[in-house]
Design a protein around this motif. Sequence first.
Motif, PDB file in Angstrom:
ATOM      1  N   GLU A 213       0.811  -1.211   0.000  1.00  0.00           N
ATOM      2  CA  GLU A 213       0.000   0.000   0.000  1.00  0.00           C
ATOM      3  C   GLU A 213       0.848   1.267   0.000  1.00  0.00           C
ATOM      4  OE1 GLU A 213      -4.090  -1.768   2.014  1.00  0.00           O
ATOM      5  OE2 GLU A 213      -2.764  -0.494   3.242  1.00  0.00           O
ATOM      6  N   SER A 214       2.128   1.132   0.332  1.00  0.00           N
ATOM      7  CA  SER A 214       3.025   2.283   0.242  1.00  0.00           C
ATOM      8  C   SER A 214       3.547   2.505  -1.173  1.00  0.00           C
ATOM      9  CB  SER A 214       4.213   2.098   1.192  1.00  0.00           C
ATOM     10  OG  SER A 214       5.144   1.162   0.660  1.00  0.00           O
TER      11      SER A 214
ATOM     12  N   ILE B  59     -11.660  -4.429   7.517  1.00  0.00           N
ATOM     13  CA  ILE B  59     -12.837  -5.284   7.349  1.00  0.00           C
ATOM     14  C   ILE B  59     -13.755  -4.717   6.268  1.00  0.00           C
ATOM     15  CG2 ILE B  59     -14.953  -6.069   8.481  1.00  0.00           C
ATOM     16  CD1 ILE B  59     -13.254  -6.233  11.097  1.00  0.00           C
ATOM     17  N   ALA B  60     -13.996  -3.409   6.298  1.00  0.00           N
ATOM     18  CA  ALA B  60     -14.887  -2.792   5.315  1.00  0.00           C
ATOM     19  C   ALA B  60     -14.325  -2.918   3.906  1.00  0.00           C
ATOM     20  CB  ALA B  60     -15.112  -1.320   5.666  1.00  0.00           C
ATOM     21  N   ARG B  61     -13.020  -2.768   3.776  1.00  0.00           N
ATOM     22  CA  ARG B  61     -12.398  -2.776   2.443  1.00  0.00           C
ATOM     23  C   ARG B  61     -12.338  -4.174   1.842  1.00  0.00           C
ATOM     24  NH1 ARG B  61      -6.908  -1.713   1.254  1.00  0.00           N
ATOM     25  NH2 ARG B  61      -6.547  -1.086   3.394  1.00  0.00           N
TER      26      ARG B  61
ATOM     27  N   GLU C  39      -5.673  -9.478   5.429  1.00  0.00           N
ATOM     28  CA  GLU C  39      -4.402  -8.796   5.147  1.00  0.00           C
ATOM     29  C   GLU C  39      -3.900  -9.155   3.749  1.00  0.00           C
ATOM     30  OE1 GLU C  39      -3.091  -6.508   6.931  1.00  0.00           O
ATOM     31  OE2 GLU C  39      -3.407  -6.856   9.064  1.00  0.00           O
ATOM     32  N   LEU C  40      -3.972 -10.434   3.386  1.00  0.00           N
ATOM     33  CA  LEU C  40      -3.499 -10.850   2.064  1.00  0.00           C
ATOM     34  C   LEU C  40      -4.406 -10.321   0.956  1.00  0.00           C
ATOM     35  CD1 LEU C  40      -2.347 -14.526   2.728  1.00  0.00           C
ATOM     36  CD2 LEU C  40      -0.909 -12.486   2.441  1.00  0.00           C
ATOM     37  N   SER C  41      -5.712 -10.247   1.220  1.00  0.00           N
ATOM     38  CA  SER C  41      -6.626  -9.671   0.244  1.00  0.00           C
ATOM     39  C   SER C  41      -6.283  -8.212  -0.027  1.00  0.00           C
ATOM     40  CB  SER C  41      -8.068  -9.795   0.741  1.00  0.00           C
ATOM     41  OG  SER C  41      -8.966  -9.152  -0.135  1.00  0.00           O
ATOM     42  N   ALA C  42      -6.025  -7.457   1.048  1.00  0.00           N
ATOM     43  CA  ALA C  42      -5.653  -6.057   0.886  1.00  0.00           C
ATOM     44  C   ALA C  42      -4.298  -5.923   0.209  1.00  0.00           C
ATOM     45  CB  ALA C  42      -5.644  -5.362   2.246  1.00  0.00           C
TER      46      ALA C  42
ATOM     47  N   ALA D 115      -3.452  -4.209  -3.556  1.00  0.00           N
ATOM     48  CA  ALA D 115      -2.460  -3.146  -3.732  1.00  0.00           C
ATOM     49  C   ALA D 115      -1.314  -3.576  -4.643  1.00  0.00           C
ATOM     50  CB  ALA D 115      -1.913  -2.720  -2.371  1.00  0.00           C
ATOM     51  N   GLY D 116      -1.398  -4.786  -5.210  1.00  0.00           N
ATOM     52  CA  GLY D 116      -0.409  -5.207  -6.190  1.00  0.00           C
ATOM     53  C   GLY D 116       0.578  -6.254  -5.736  1.00  0.00           C
ATOM     54  N   ALA D 117       0.495  -6.728  -4.494  1.00  0.00           N
ATOM     55  CA  ALA D 117       1.438  -7.737  -4.015  1.00  0.00           C
ATOM     56  C   ALA D 117       1.203  -9.065  -4.719  1.00  0.00           C
ATOM     57  CB  ALA D 117       1.314  -7.918  -2.509  1.00  0.00           C
ATOM     58  N   THR D 118       2.278  -9.838  -4.839  1.00  0.00           N
ATOM     59  CA  THR D 118       2.228 -11.178  -5.418  1.00  0.00           C
ATOM     60  C   THR D 118       2.381 -12.209  -4.312  1.00  0.00           C
ATOM     61  OG1 THR D 118       3.183 -10.438  -7.513  1.00  0.00           O
ATOM     62  CG2 THR D 118       3.365 -12.785  -7.008  1.00  0.00           C
ATOM     63  N   ILE D 119       1.494 -13.202  -4.275  1.00  0.00           N
ATOM     64  CA  ILE D 119       1.565 -14.264  -3.283  1.00  0.00           C
ATOM     65  C   ILE D 119       1.985 -15.554  -3.977  1.00  0.00           C
ATOM     66  CG2 ILE D 119       0.316 -15.621  -1.569  1.00  0.00           C
ATOM     67  CD1 ILE D 119      -1.627 -13.310  -1.280  1.00  0.00           C
TER      68      ILE D 119
END
Length: 400
Positions: free
Chosen positions: A27-28, A84-86, A169-172, A176-180
């Motif tokens: 997110e940064s 939670i809302a997001r 946390e992983l959904s957010a 934001a562009g992270a790769t899992i």
Amino acid sequence: MSDPTRYDLAVIGAGPLGAATARHAAESGASVLVVGPEEPADPAGHEGTWAGYYDQGRLCHVLEVPLMTSLLAMRSRRRFPELIARTGIDFLTPTHSVTVLPAETGERSLWFDRDVLARNAADLGVPVDALDEQELAQAYPGLRFEPGHVALREPDAFILNPRALVAAELSAATAAGATIVRDEVVARDRVGDDVRLTGAGGGTWTAARAVLATGAATNATGLLDRRLATATYGATVVLAEVAGPDAVSMPTMMMMKVRGGEMVFGGIVMAPVEYPDGRWYLKISGSSLLDFPLEGREEIAAWVRTGGHPGDLEMARVLLAELLPDLEVLSLRTRPCLVCATPSDLPYLDWADESTVVLVEGERGAMAADEIGRLAAGLALTGRWSDTIPHAVFAAEWSA
């Protein structure tokens, strides 16, 4: 499969701390990779390490020591409604947090020092109620407490679902562009100024910086050049099946039960929560929490395969019969868990070397994970500490 992309940050471990670190870093604006295995389907045949967050309920409250634990949890808690809302993933269930202890505790445990706990709550501006023996009985008439016991109550606490927290946390993070990548990192090397990770499946990835967030299994991963001063324990959770959420009206309790001058139970009794099998369980843990120290992957895997300490079943049966005499318990079973401890009882959030931050928290890490991950992401990405809490508070200690 190898990924040719070079990331700003690679996070090793996809539990509460790793997922939160990845989320805040992504997110940064950083490019982020997070590598961690899925939860194993069957503990009975498990090989390798294990995560303590494979659970449905952790107490999220401020009645903790040291004060820093509660401060980190409060910082996390303020961001939970927005997360939670997001994501649409709700990981909180309201509960009363009630710390039950004898009126005269002596020198038994700082975790059950009523004055210290009350002062910590006051320092954070969280209202708590002091209940004497009669008030405790009146507040929870369906429960039978040991004579001579009193309590502190935090009315606005939560049961936090660590599996669901990680999912949020992983959904957010991915939004934001992270790769899992669902794999286990088995090697960490330096290639020039970069960190190169190798997965058990053969994949390799490179990043400018890395965060090692593998919890109680950190020393067992073999990814550090030296051992952290941490102790890892095989813990046991007893699940007491009940008919449903309305089978009993009760708070979630941290309980020190003393009889005849001897402690007969010290641990947690959690109000019913629903587990993945669709059944509702009370969770009891604590009596054998630190009785089974573990070293290395093989000992961790062997502990997981035991399913937990069977002796805790009788402890739970006796405790529930005395505490909730009218409750029908449909079944009792154990689940394995891992916890770790640091000498300071505080998280480690520090440099392992010039390219990698090591991140460790013990059994209370889930409720504070979002804030710890935020701090870790900032340190790893910028190379500097910028929080009002002194960085020295989280300095790692290393074994000789």
